[in-house]
Design an enzyme around this catalytic site. Structure first.
Site, PDB file in Angstrom:
ATOM      1  N   ASP A   1      -6.734   0.277   0.760  1.00 25.18           N
ATOM      2  CA  ASP A   1      -5.751  -0.576   0.088  1.00 25.18           C
ATOM      3  C   ASP A   1      -4.460  -0.660   0.905  1.00 25.18           C
ATOM      4  OD1 ASP A   1      -4.006  -1.787  -1.742  1.00 25.18           O
ATOM      5  OD2 ASP A   1      -3.838  -0.012  -3.011  1.00 25.18           O
TER       6      ASP A   1
ATOM      7  N   HIS B   1       0.306   1.209  -6.321  1.00 23.40           N
ATOM      8  CA  HIS B   1      -0.266   1.235  -4.974  1.00 23.40           C
ATOM      9  C   HIS B   1       0.527   2.179  -4.073  1.00 23.40           C
ATOM     10  CE1 HIS B   1      -2.834  -2.309  -5.790  1.00 23.40           C
ATOM     11  NE2 HIS B   1      -1.832  -2.657  -6.569  1.00 23.40           N
TER      12      HIS B   1
END
Length: 601
Positions: free
Chosen positions: A199, A372
């Site tokens: 990611d 994130h």
């Protein structure tokens, strides 16, 4: 590609999630077996008129549906599971494995779409290993993210171990007490990870991403200071944030009313599964809060991204039937705008303020943290897994490039990583990683009726930007205008008189008929004439459109409604028969013949 001429490569084919935020969809293929990893959606941009959701182009999977063995779901966010009901209408997926919360949310979506019989849903728990097909063994590893029940996956393949992080950050104080299983990552790293797919969303931001718990004191302060009703909006799927908000509501003795279908749905499933812990008497239906003092009310609502049909947007526009903003209300945006939504969000904030609400928003308020990982989270992921090859995913181009730079700083050679686009085929062997071709990629746009093709979208854009010109005309079997064409303008800005445009259109059509009729009307040798009406209409459209562009200095959508007498009324000789001029009502039914613009499609 072959591994030393013997074994085939593992193909990794992202169909979405690269050079963008959203619609995360990845294909893993080995020999004649395909495993899907997530299948998300994205939301439309301003130019996608009438479009509700954006999906990746699934042409490759439609063409290879016989190879699909199953799907891996990492967590329950819409940009990872939202596309699955639409894809199941096009091809079967034998089995879908995923966390309990994601599977509960997905089950409802499939039931609503009428495709629950096209797959089998199976839930997994931390460290469960599942077999998909003959070539793939998948282990689910608990991670931390902004939604409960989120996983990284370790995929055992014939070429080696591939770890896909899913969406992650490394939160050492998770709200639900479910810690990232860093030990298991380290074990795999010590044994050997061939490739890390990671990611990249926050790869431009230094440091670690703050813990979800860090927003609690700031929200607590806002709750204690709000003089009247509190309206709080956040991502409906942010179960950890919802946990904090509901805990604060109980602490400050505020009754909670939930507004918005997705918020109600997530809360119901999360409570059933034990991810949200609160008493039933904390909640009241919206119609039941009218008798409660304003300072004892919390309205939890969707609309943190300014979505037009979300509850908070309708409240801001004054369109909600049950909630109107009052002086003394405090509205809290416990979310930051995702790329592309900033204008919609600030417009919503302005409208709420104009109605007298105090609106609390922005990064400086400390009421939102990302789900994130930032650069240090990403470094720790690389350090634990120690991959030979590296593939940055989930992010815009600059994010992918920055993540690759971070990987290089951790000792991964530049030749051992690739930055790719949606549709690129990454071929992975024990000794190499490279781009080995491309499959169809792009977007599929969906509105309330189905897929919106490129032609219809272009027409909608033309309608929005330059308006529409409708021309209705009747033409005889001898190639003559039976009346002056009717012309109507909608959304067209011009200083020209309609009568002048009507004369110009008539001249263009007369000239085109004179020049082209001989090529389009042919005798069959028995006194009958065959006319290529479709070809004629195409010629007329082309010439009228050219004239409109020149005279209007714009490019409106043209709809030409052309009527001709029925074939049985065709004269048997070359002597023209007198024909009455059509009235407007006799011209309009020509829409049944052909509409070039597809406005009604």
């Amino acid at each position: 590609m072959s591994n030393n001429g013997s074994n085939p490569a593992l193909k990794i084919i992202p169909l979405g999630g690269l050079h963008e935020i959203g619609k995360n969809t990845c294909v893993l293929e080995y020999n004649d077996e395909i495993v899907l990893l997530d299948a998300g959606l994205a939301f439309p941009t301003d130019g996608m008129h009438g479009v509700n959701i954006v999906l990746p182009d699934m042409t490759y999977l439609r063409e290879n549906k016989h190879k699909i063995r199953g799907m891996i779901v990492t967590h329950g966010h819409e940009d990872h599971i939202g596309g699955i009901p639409f894809h199941l209408k096009q091809f079967d997926i034998p089995v879908i494995y995923g966390p309990r919360l994601a599977m509960a949310l997905l089950a409802g979506k499939l039931e609503e779409a009428g495709v629950s019989d096209r797959t089998e849903l199976r839930t997994v728990r931390p460290r469960d290993m599942v077999r998909i097909g003959a070539q793939f063994f998948v282990e689910y590893i608990r991670n931390t993210h902004s939604i409960a029940d989120s996983f990284t996956v370790a995929i055992h393949t014939p070429v080696g171990m591939v770890i896909h992080t899913g969406d992650f950050k490394i939160d050492h104080t998770p709200v639900d007490g479910e810690h990232f299983d860093l030990h298991r990552l380290a074990e795999h790293g010590s044994k050997g990870v061939l490739c890390l797919i990671s990611d990249s969303t926050n790869s431009e931001i230094p440091g670690f991403t703050a813990s979800e718990r860090s927003v609690y004191p700031n929200l607590d302060r806002i709750f204690s200071q709000a003089p009247g009703r509190l309206l709080v909006t956040t991502f409906a799927s942010s179960v950890h944030r919802l946990n904090l908000i509901l805990d604060l509501a109980a602490r400050h003795q505020r009754t909670v009313a939930v507004v918005g279908r997705s918020m109600l749905n997530v809360i119901a499933h999360a409570r059933n599964l034990g991810y949200l812990k609160c008493s039933d008497d904390l909640f009241q239906p919206l119609h039941g809060i009218n008798q409660i003092p304003p300072q004892k009310i919390l309205i939890l609502t969707t609309g943190s991204q300014g979505e037009p049909m979300a509850a908070l947007s309708r409240i801001a526009n004054g369109d909600h039937r049950q909630i109107k903003i009052r002086s003394g209300d405090t509205v809290v945006f416990s979310a930051n705008p995702i790329p592309g939504n900033t204008i919609a969000v600030v417009n919503t904030i302005d409208k709420l303020m104009m109605q007298g609400a105090k609106v609390i928003y922005g990064r400086d308020q400390g009421i939102h943290v990302s789900g994130h990982g930032c650069q240090e989270d990403q470094k720790l992921m690389i350090a634990l897994t120690r991959p030979k090859f590296f593939l940055p995913v989930h992010g815009e181009h600059r994010m992918l490039v920055k993540h690759a730079e971070t990987a290089r700083s951790m000792g991964i050679p530049p030749e051992n990583m690739v930055i790719i686009n949606n549709g690129d085929i990454v071929e992975l062997t024990p000794d190499s990683i490279q781009i080995g071709g491309k499959v169809p990629s792009g977007v599929e746009l969906v509105d309330n009726t189905g897929v919106v093709n490129a032609r219809v979208l272009k027409e909608r854009q033309q309608l929005a930007e330059d308006g529409v010109v409708t021309v209705a005309v009747a033409i005889s079997w001898q190639g003559e205008l039976l009346a002056t064409p009717e012309i109507h303008l909608r959304g067209v800005v011009t200083s020209l008189e309609r009568s002048l445009l009507q004369r110009w259109v008539s001249e263009v059509m007369t000239e085109t008929l004179r020049d082209r009729w001989a090529d389009l009307a042919r005798s069959d040798g028995e006194g009958q004439v065959e006319i290529d009406w479709v070809g004629l209409q195409t010629q007329l459209e082309r010439e009228i459109q050219r004239m409109l562009r020149r005279e209007l200095q714009s490019d409106p959508l043209l709809v030409l409604l052309m009527q001709n007498p029925l074939p049985h009324s065709q004269p048997s000789s070359s002597t023209p028969s007198p024909s009455p001029s059509p009235s407007p009502s006799s011209v309009r039914p020509a829409l049944r013949q052909r509409s070039t613009a597809g406005v009604a499609s």
